[in-house]
Design an enzyme around this catalytic site. Structure first.
Site, PDB file in Angstrom:
ATOM      1  N   HIS A  10      70.992   5.942  41.712  1.00  0.00           N
ATOM      2  CA  HIS A  10      72.098   6.421  42.542  1.00  0.00           C
ATOM      3  C   HIS A  10      72.217   5.627  43.841  1.00  0.00           C
ATOM      4  CE1 HIS A  10      72.947   9.768  39.879  1.00  0.00           C
ATOM      5  NE2 HIS A  10      71.653  10.069  39.872  1.00  0.00           N
ATOM      6  N   ASN A  44      49.551  14.962  80.601  1.00  0.00           N
ATOM      7  CA  ASN A  44      50.088  14.785  79.251  1.00  0.00           C
ATOM      8  C   ASN A  44      51.301  15.680  79.115  1.00  0.00           C
ATOM      9  OD1 ASN A  44      48.061  13.042  78.522  1.00  0.00           O
ATOM     10  ND2 ASN A  44      46.902  14.539  77.325  1.00  0.00           N
ATOM     11  N   GLY A  45      52.328  15.203  78.406  1.00  0.00           N
ATOM     12  CA  GLY A  45      53.529  15.994  78.217  1.00  0.00           C
ATOM     13  C   GLY A  45      54.738  15.288  78.793  1.00  0.00           C
ATOM     14  N   CYS A  98      48.428  11.737  75.245  1.00  0.00           N
ATOM     15  CA  CYS A  98      47.204  10.987  74.984  1.00  0.00           C
ATOM     16  C   CYS A  98      46.007  11.692  75.605  1.00  0.00           C
ATOM     17  CB  CYS A  98      47.377   9.559  75.445  1.00  0.00           C
ATOM     18  SG  CYS A  98      48.529   8.699  74.368  1.00  0.00           S
ATOM     19  N   GLU A 146      54.160  10.297  51.008  1.00  0.00           N
ATOM     20  CA  GLU A 146      53.008  10.099  51.877  1.00  0.00           C
ATOM     21  C   GLU A 146      52.497   8.665  51.806  1.00  0.00           C
ATOM     22  OE1 GLU A 146      49.618  10.773  54.374  1.00  0.00           O
ATOM     23  OE2 GLU A 146      51.665  11.553  54.227  1.00  0.00           O
ATOM     24  N   TRP A 165      50.117   7.022  76.743  1.00  0.00           N
ATOM     25  CA  TRP A 165      51.037   6.521  75.726  1.00  0.00           C
ATOM     26  C   TRP A 165      52.425   6.652  76.324  1.00  0.00           C
ATOM     27  CZ3 TRP A 165      55.088   8.381  72.679  1.00  0.00           C
ATOM     28  CH2 TRP A 165      55.384   7.643  71.510  1.00  0.00           C
ATOM     29  N   GLU A 174      52.758   3.117  58.586  1.00  0.00           N
ATOM     30  CA  GLU A 174      51.986   3.436  59.786  1.00  0.00           C
ATOM     31  C   GLU A 174      50.937   2.381  60.093  1.00  0.00           C
ATOM     32  OE1 GLU A 174      51.544   8.205  60.302  1.00  0.00           O
ATOM     33  OE2 GLU A 174      50.571   7.332  58.557  1.00  0.00           O
ATOM     34  N   LYS A 205      47.740  10.003  67.837  1.00  0.00           N
ATOM     35  CA  LYS A 205      47.157  10.895  66.840  1.00  0.00           C
ATOM     36  C   LYS A 205      47.788  12.280  66.875  1.00  0.00           C
ATOM     37  CE  LYS A 205      44.200  12.282  63.728  1.00  0.00           C
ATOM     38  NZ  LYS A 205      44.380  11.858  62.329  1.00  0.00           N
ATOM     39  N   ARG A 233      43.459   8.294  69.787  1.00  0.00           N
ATOM     40  CA  ARG A 233      44.723   9.004  69.895  1.00  0.00           C
ATOM     41  C   ARG A 233      45.893   8.054  70.114  1.00  0.00           C
ATOM     42  NH1 ARG A 233      43.820  14.561  71.103  1.00  0.00           N
ATOM     43  NH2 ARG A 233      45.795  14.731  72.170  1.00  0.00           N
ATOM     44  N   LYS A 284      52.021   6.069  54.871  1.00  0.00           N
ATOM     45  CA  LYS A 284      50.737   5.427  55.185  1.00  0.00           C
ATOM     46  C   LYS A 284      50.907   3.922  55.333  1.00  0.00           C
ATOM     47  CE  LYS A 284      48.012   8.555  55.784  1.00  0.00           C
ATOM     48  NZ  LYS A 284      49.214   9.096  56.408  1.00  0.00           N
TER      49      LYS A 284
END
Length: 614
Positions: free
Chosen positions: A514, A110-111, A2, A491, A84, A498, A609, A27, A495
Site C-alpha cells: 500500500h 532538571n526540567g 539529565c 522495536e 542535556w 537509536e 535515558k 543518561r 533500536k
C-alpha cells in the site's frame, strides 16, 4: 532531564560529585558543571567568588570538567549537574550550575520552565543581566532577589513564580550548612548517610555510598544538612516519608567486563527474565501470583477493556502486551503513546483498566497521563522497573519487572522483561476469566523455557555480528512483521535508529503493497520477522514481493527461509511468547551495526535515558 548530584558532610566534596556525575553519564548529556561551598576562611581565589562559592563548567564529558577544575577546589558541600540541552546551545555558559548576579546562589535544574520567557523579560526590565540562554538561570535570580529570611523561604517564593517542571538543588553562600532541593515532575532522591547526606536525580549516583533513600513526591521540598534532613511541601507543611532500601548494589552499575553497557545488558537477559518469573508461578492453579496488582478476582472480571500507555520502547512492549491480553484473557486491549493520549482529551471509561509502562517510572509524558487518568477516576496499574518511582507510587498497583539497573540509553533487558511481565499479567487475567488449565500449563511451560532459549539466541552472536557488518552500509532499512511480529519490527527499527543512526522504518507486512514497496531496492534491505504461526505463508508472500523488486532480505524466523538472503533462526516457544525471543537477535543486530559504524553505543547522540520533560 539529565543528572543532578549533591553532597553535604565531612568529606571533600569535589571527588564525590565527579564520581556521581560519572555514574549518571548513561543518561545522555552535552555539558557538565559543579559548584561547592568553600571551606571557612578561604578567600576569593582559584575560581571562588567572594561570597564563598566555587564553580567550574565545561561543554563535553565529565572528564573535560574534571580537567578544568582548579588545583585548590575543596569544600564539604556542593552540587553538580550533567545537562542535556533544551534551551540554548551546549556550551560552557549554558552549562549548570547557574549563579545569581551576586554570586551567592548556585542552582542545578532538571526540567523545563514554561514561563521562562516572561520571567526573563521581567528580570531584564529590573536591570538583571542574564548571561545564559537557559530557562534555568531565571530560578537562580529569583532566589537571589528574594527578601525572605531563610533559604527555604527564598526557594519557595521563587518556585511560586514559575510554571513547568523541575528537580532542583540550591546552594547559598549565606547558608553554608544546607542544600535545599525541590521536585515537580523531575526526580529528586535523598541519600541518608552517617553524618552526611546526598541528593541525586537517580539512585545510581548514590549506591556507592548509601542504600537508604527517600524519593520526593511532586510538590515536595527538602533541606539536607550533614546530620539532619527534613521534608515539606512547597506550601511549607511538614511531610514524613519513610526511607527505603535500594535493591541493587553499586556493582550492578559497573560494566562487568563488557566493552559497553548495552552489550552487558543484552547478555544479562537470561538472569533478568529468570528474576521476573521467580516466585510468581503458581503450578497448582496453572496461573501466576501478582500480589502488587491490588486487583481482586471480582474486579478483574469486571474489566471490559485494557488501554496500555507508554513512550518509545515502553509503547512497543505495550503493543506486545495488548496482543497477549487479547489472546490469553480475551479482553479487548490496545496500546497508545502516552505522549499523544494525554493531549487528545480521551474518554475515560470506568470499565477500562489503564496500564502505564515506563522503565524509569519517571517518564514525564506517561506520569502526566497517569495523573490525568487518576483525576478522572480511572483505575491505573503500573508496569515499571524502578522500585519507588513516581509512576509506581501514583498508580493503584502494578508489576515490577525486576530487570535490574539499565545503564545504556537504549532499552534491551528492560524491554524483554516488560514483555514477560505482560505475559504474566495476561495469564493471570486469563485464568481468572476463561483460559483453560491446559492453556495455563502450556504458557507456564513456555515461560520457564525462556531463559535457556535466550541463552541459545545469545550463543549465535558471532553470526549476527557478521550479518551486521554486511548490512551496516545500507542507506536505510525496512522492518516488517504481521500481528505478533509487527511490534517486534517496530522495536527493532527503533533500536537500529537509536544506536547506529541508520535510518529505518517499520511497517505491518501487509501494508508494504500500500505504498512502502516504492522504497524497495538493493540498497534498502528488509528485516522480516516471521514467527512460525498461522500467518507464515502470508509472510512468505511478502518476501516474494520484496525479492521481485530486487530487495535484500534478512529474516528472523524459526526455520531457514528460502526467499531470504540470510536467516537468523530463533528457537520456537509457544506462539503467544515467540515475540519475546524474536526481538533479541535484533538487539544484537543494532548493537553490532553501531559497533561497525563506530558509534558511541551507550550514549547515542541527542538522546537521554529518562525523558522527564515534554
Amino acid at each position: 532531564m539529565c543528572g543532578i548530584v549533591g553532597y553535604i558532610g565531612k568529606r571533600d566534596v569535589a571527588p564525590l560529585l565527579l564520581e556521581g556525575l560519572q555514574r549518571l553519564e548513561y543518561r545522555g548529556y552535552d555539558s557538565a558543571g559543579i559548584a561547592i561551598q568553600a571551606k571557612p576562611g578561604k578567600g576569593a581565589q582559584n575560581g571562588q567568588s567572594a561570597a564563598g562559592l566555587k564553580t567550574a563548567k565545561a561543554k563535553g564529558r565529565v572528564r573535560d570538567l574534571e580537567a578544568r577544575l582548579p588545583k585548590r577546589f575543596s569544600g564539604t558541600a556542593g552540587i553538580a549537574h550533567t545537562r542535556w540541552a533544551t534551551h540554548g546551545a551546549p556550551n560552557d555558559i549554558n552549562a549548570h550550575p547557574h549563579l545569581d548576579a551576586d554570586g551567592k546562589v548556585a542552582i542545578v535544574h532538571n526540567g523545563i520552565i514554561d514561563n521562562a520567557a516572561d520571567l526573563r523579560a521581567k528580570l531584564a526590565a529590573d536591570g538583571v543581566e542574564l548571561v545564559s540562554d537557559t530557562d534555568s538561570e531565571v530560578l537562580t535570580h529569583l532566589i537571589g532577589r528574594s527578601q525572605a529570611a531563610t533559604l527555604e523561604e527564598k526557594v519557595r517564593h521563587a518556585l511560586a513564580l514559575v510554571e513547568g517542571t523541575y528537580g532542583i538543588a540550591v546552594l547559598h553562600a549565606d547558608f553554608p550548612d544546607r542544600i535545599v532541593v525541590a521536585r515537580n515532575g523531575s526526580p529528586v532522591v535523598l541519600g541518608i548517610g552517617e553524618k552526611e547526606m546526598f541528593v541525586a536525580s537517580d539512585v545510581a549516583a548514590l549506591v556507592s555510598h548509601t542504600r537508604q533513600v527517600i524519593t520526593l513526591d511532586d510538590g515536595e521540598m527538602a533541606t539536607i544538612k550533614a546530620d539532619d534532613y527534613r521534608t515539606y511541601t512547597t506550601e511549607g507543611s511538614r511531610t514524613a516519608p519513610s526511607p527505603t532500601t535500594v535493591e541493587w548494589e553499586a556493582e550492578s552499575y559497573d560494566m562487568g567486563g563488557h566493552d559497553t553497557y548495552m552489550h552487558k545488558e543484552i547478555h544479562e537477559q537470561v538472569d533478568a527474565v529468570d528474576r521476573v518469573l521467580r516466585g510468581r508461578i503458581d503450578d497448582r492453579f496453572s496461573t501466576v501470583r501478582l500480589g502488587g496488582l491490588n486487583l481482586d478476582a471480582r474486579e478483574a472480571r469486571g474489566v471490559r477493556r485494557v488501554k496500555i500507555l507508554g513512550c518509545g520502547s515502553a509503547y512497543h512492549t505495550g503493543l506486545i502486551g495488548a496482543q497477549l491480553i487479547e489472546e490469553l484473557a480475551r479482553i479487548p486491549a490496545d496500546a497508545e503513546p502516552a505522549s499523544e493520549f494525554r493531549y487528545r482529551n480521551p474518554v475515560v471509561d470506568p470499565d477500562t483498566l489503564y496500564i502505564a509502562v515506563s522503565q524509569s517510572g519517571e517518564t514525564y509524558d506517561t506520569l502526566a497521563a497517569v495523573q490525568e487518568l487518576k483525576r478522572k477516576g480511572a483505575r491505573v496499574l503500573g508496569v515499571v522497573n524502578v522500585v519507588g518511582s513516581a509512576i509506581a507510587r501514583e498508580t493503584d498497583g502494578g508489576v515490577y519487572v525486576h530487570a535490574g539497573p539499565e545503564v545504556c540509553v537504549v532499552s534491551t533487558k528492560c524491554f524483554t522483561n516488560t514483555a514477560v511481565a505482560f505475559a504474566l499479567l495476561a495469564l493471570h487475567l486469563g485464568r481468572i476469566r476463561d483460559l483453560s488449565v491446559a492453556d495455563g500449563k502450556r504458557i507456564i511451560a513456555g515461560l520457564r523455557k525462556l531463559p535457556e532459549q535466550i541463552s541459545e539466541v545469545l550463543r549465535g552472536e558471532e553470526e549476527i555480528k557478521k550479518l551486521a557488518a554486511e548490512y551496516a552500509n545500507a542507506k536505510s532499512m525496512m522492518f516488517v512483521g504481521r500481528v505478533r511480529g509487527y511490534p517486534v519490527a517496530r522495536e527493532a527499527s527503533l533500536k537500529l535508529k537509536e544506536v547506529s543512526y541508520v535510518h529505518a522504518e517499520a511497517y505491518p507486512a501487509s501494508e508494504l503493497k500500500h505504498g512502502p514497496l516504492a522504497l524497495i531496492e538493493p540498497e534498502v534491505p528488509t528485516v522480516a520477522v516471521l514467527p512460525d504461526d498461522d500467518l507464515l505463508e502470508k509472510n512468505r508472500a511478502t518476501l516474494e514481493e520484496i525479492k521481485a523488486r530486487s530487495g535484500r532480505i534478512l529474516a528472523v524466523a524459526h526455520r531457514e527461509q528460502e526467499k531470504a538472503d540470510h536467516t537468523v533462526v530463533v528457537p520456537r516457544n509457544e506462539v503467544e511468547l515467540d515475540p519475546i525471543l524474536m526481538g533479541i537477535p535484533l538487539q544484537l543486530l543494532a548493537y553490532h551495526t553501531a559497533l561497525a559504524l563506530g558509534r558511541d553505543i551507550d550514549k547515542p547522540r541527542n538522546l537521554a535515558k529518562s525523558v522527564t520533560v515534554e
